[in-house]
Structures are given as C-alpha cells and as structure tokens.
Motif scaffolding. Structure first.
Motif, PDB file in Angstrom:
ATOM      1  N   LYS A 290      -6.390  -1.305  -0.877  1.00  0.00           N
ATOM      2  CA  LYS A 290      -7.288  -1.896  -1.875  1.00  0.00           C
ATOM      3  C   LYS A 290      -8.606  -2.334  -1.234  1.00  0.00           C
ATOM      4  CE  LYS A 290      -5.002  -3.690  -5.962  1.00  0.00           C
ATOM      5  NZ  LYS A 290      -4.832  -4.887  -6.787  1.00  0.00           N
TER       6      LYS A 290
ATOM      7  N   ASP B 217       4.277  -2.346   6.529  1.00  0.00           N
ATOM      8  CA  ASP B 217       5.139  -2.552   5.358  1.00  0.00           C
ATOM      9  C   ASP B 217       4.339  -2.342   4.061  1.00  0.00           C
ATOM     10  OD1 ASP B 217       4.987  -6.105   5.894  1.00  0.00           O
ATOM     11  OD2 ASP B 217       3.966  -5.030   4.313  1.00  0.00           O
ATOM     12  N   GLY B 218       5.062  -2.188   2.956  1.00  0.00           N
ATOM     13  CA  GLY B 218       4.467  -1.811   1.677  1.00  0.00           C
ATOM     14  C   GLY B 218       3.391  -2.761   1.176  1.00  0.00           C
ATOM     15  N   LYS B 219       3.647  -4.075   1.266  1.00  0.00           N
ATOM     16  CA  LYS B 219       2.682  -5.053   0.750  1.00  0.00           C
ATOM     17  C   LYS B 219       1.386  -5.025   1.544  1.00  0.00           C
ATOM     18  CE  LYS B 219       5.766  -8.367  -1.490  1.00  0.00           C
ATOM     19  NZ  LYS B 219       6.328  -9.735  -1.461  1.00  0.00           N
ATOM     20  N   LYS B 220       1.521  -4.971   2.877  1.00  0.00           N
ATOM     21  CA  LYS B 220       0.324  -4.908   3.731  1.00  0.00           C
ATOM     22  C   LYS B 220      -0.449  -3.622   3.454  1.00  0.00           C
ATOM     23  CE  LYS B 220       1.738  -7.714   7.694  1.00  0.00           C
ATOM     24  NZ  LYS B 220       2.231  -7.684   9.076  1.00  0.00           N
TER      25      LYS B 220
ATOM     26  N   LYS C 102       4.515   2.734  -6.189  1.00  0.00           N
ATOM     27  CA  LYS C 102       4.475   1.552  -5.321  1.00  0.00           C
ATOM     28  C   LYS C 102       4.817   1.889  -3.868  1.00  0.00           C
ATOM     29  CE  LYS C 102       3.377  -0.793  -8.846  1.00  0.00           C
ATOM     30  NZ  LYS C 102       1.922  -0.954  -9.021  1.00  0.00           N
ATOM     31  N   ASP C 103       5.461   3.041  -3.655  1.00  0.00           N
ATOM     32  CA  ASP C 103       5.864   3.445  -2.309  1.00  0.00           C
ATOM     33  C   ASP C 103       4.674   4.037  -1.553  1.00  0.00           C
ATOM     34  OD1 ASP C 103       6.886   5.796  -0.436  1.00  0.00           O
ATOM     35  OD2 ASP C 103       8.486   4.308  -0.549  1.00  0.00           O
ATOM     36  N   LYS C 104       4.356   3.481  -0.377  1.00  0.00           N
ATOM     37  CA  LYS C 104       3.156   3.906   0.354  1.00  0.00           C
ATOM     38  C   LYS C 104       3.201   5.375   0.752  1.00  0.00           C
ATOM     39  CE  LYS C 104       4.580   2.395   5.027  1.00  0.00           C
ATOM     40  NZ  LYS C 104       5.970   2.016   4.725  1.00  0.00           N
TER      41      LYS C 104
ATOM     42  N   THR D 204      -0.648  -1.904   0.651  1.00  0.00           N
ATOM     43  CA  THR D 204      -1.368  -2.019  -0.619  1.00  0.00           C
ATOM     44  C   THR D 204      -2.646  -2.833  -0.445  1.00  0.00           C
ATOM     45  OG1 THR D 204       0.712  -1.888  -1.833  1.00  0.00           O
ATOM     46  CG2 THR D 204      -1.173  -2.744  -3.038  1.00  0.00           C
ATOM     47  N   ILE D 205      -2.553  -3.940   0.301  1.00  0.00           N
ATOM     48  CA  ILE D 205      -3.732  -4.782   0.539  1.00  0.00           C
ATOM     49  C   ILE D 205      -4.786  -4.005   1.329  1.00  0.00           C
ATOM     50  CG2 ILE D 205      -4.577  -6.839   1.761  1.00  0.00           C
ATOM     51  CD1 ILE D 205      -1.761  -8.090   1.152  1.00  0.00           C
TER      52      ILE D 205
END
Length: 237
Positions: free
Chosen positions: A221, A212-215, A152-154, A217-218
């Motif tokens: 993807k 940040d991590g969530k951005k 999960k860590d970018k 991942t998006i």
C-alpha cells in the motif's frame, strides 16, 4: 560494461518486484535514460519487464488465479488495438494524473470503492493498463490495486499480478515490432537485462517468504501510494 551494469541494475529492480509485486519496473525506467536513447527506452524496458513478470509468474505458478486471465486478456487486446490506432490523434498528457488519482482513491477511500465496484473489473483494467502502456510508464499499479482488494494472500497477489502484467508487456512488444522497432540492435543489452530480470524474479520469490501477510499489505500500500504520488507530481514538473 554497459551490459553488465544494466544486468545488475535489472537484477536489483526485479528482486524488489519479486518481493512486493511492483515497483521494479518504475525504478528501472527511471534509470534507463542514462543508458539508452529515448526511442529505445519503452521497447527495451517492455521486453525486459515481460521477462521479469513472466518468470515471476512461472516461479509462483501455483498461486496464479487463472480465472481472471481470460477477462484481462480480452480487455488488453481491445485496449492495445484501440490505443495503437488512435495514439497519434489524442493528447495523453494528463492520463498519468488520472491513473495516480484512481490508485490513491482506490487504496484509501471506502466511499470511492463502494461507488466504483460496479464498474471495476478485469476487462476494464486490462483495457486501460495494456492500452495505455504503450505511452505511459505507470500502468502496472492498476492491476495490483484491484488484486489487493480481491485476494488477501500475498503470493496470490504477486503471482497473479505478474501473469497479468506479462500479458501487458507481451502485447506492447508486439506493437513496437509492428511499428518497426528493431530489438536486435540492442541484443547485448537485452540479453544481459533478461538474465538479470529472471535471476531477480527468483531471488525476490525466495525473499517474499520472509514477509508476513500483514506487513506485505502495508508495504504494498505504501509503495503503491508513493508511485501514485510520483506519477501525479511528474505531470506538473
């Protein structure tokens, strides 16, 4: 002048890859036909991407998940050996179609992921990514797809992906040397592109901290999805 232009373009594409871990290589291979003859395209691109990925892994060495490397390396050696031996006897026309479909299903279908789990591992990913890399330009996303599920860590995703893609490109360069490609014929262009690749890896590593991590991942993807769709569409055009 060509050396300077390609050095700058490689810097920009390597910076993109340094931020999100992928995309730079595909952008670069789309640009190179305007500057290089077709027979030099994949070898020169492979050597440049080896520099880009290896430097990205070195800059992020603390985040590389070393436990996956032996598995991927073994699969890669077997894969490139087999594909180099049979390349003249098989049709690879629709391989990109299957790669693109695998990436899309892997990213967006939970049912597919549940079924593929027992077969999906770094041995198999290494086998296909590295084996097919000598003829197909879009195998890098295979690694990033599995890493995105496992970590999960970018920084772990990007650094480990860079280390694994370095293996792919190093083995690919050896294959082209074995088949007689003379890299020295393009030494000026290669040096300029390697300098751009390493500088871009450093710049991208610095810029990655701003996301940040969530951005991340998006973004990854969406980028993987766009690359997969492009690969599929290219089969029919």
């Amino acid at each position: 002048m060509t050396e300077l232009i390609l050095g700058v373009l490689t810097f920009l594409t390597s910076t993109v890859a340094g931020v999100v871990g992928i995309g730079g290589g595909m952008m670069l291979i789309a640009i190179l036909p305007s500057f290089l003859p077709l027979n030099a395209l994949i070898p020169v691109h492979g050597l440049t991407q080896m520099s880009s990925n290896f430097s990205r892994a070195v800059f992020g060495y603390k985040d590389v998940q070393y436990e996956v490397i032996p598995k991927f390396l073994l699969g890669s050696i077997v894969g490139i050996g087999i594909f180099a031996a049979i390349i003249n006897f098989i049709s690879l026309e629709y391989v990109p179609l299957f790669i693109g479909a695998y990436i899309l299903l892997s990213l967006w279908s939970q049912k597919f992921n549940d079924k593929i789990k027992k077969f999906e591992n770094y041995y198999i990913i290494g086998f296909f990514q590295t084996g097919l890399s000598i003829v197909v330009g879009a195998t890098g996303p295979l690694t990033m797809t599995i890493l995105l599920k496992d970590y999960k860590d970018k920084d772990k995703v990007v650094a480990t992906g860079a280390a694994l893609m370095s293996i792919t490109h190093i083995l690919k360069v050896f294959v082209f040397m074995y088949f007689g490609f003379v890299f020295f014929d393009y030494i000026g262009i290669i040096v300029a592109m390697i300098i751009g690749a390493v500088a871009g890896s450093w710049a991208g590593t610095q810029l990655r901290d701003k996301i940040d991590g969530k951005k991340f991942t998006i973004i990854l993807k969406v980028l993987l999805t766009a690359l997969a769709i492009k690969v599929i569409v290219d089969v029919f055009i």
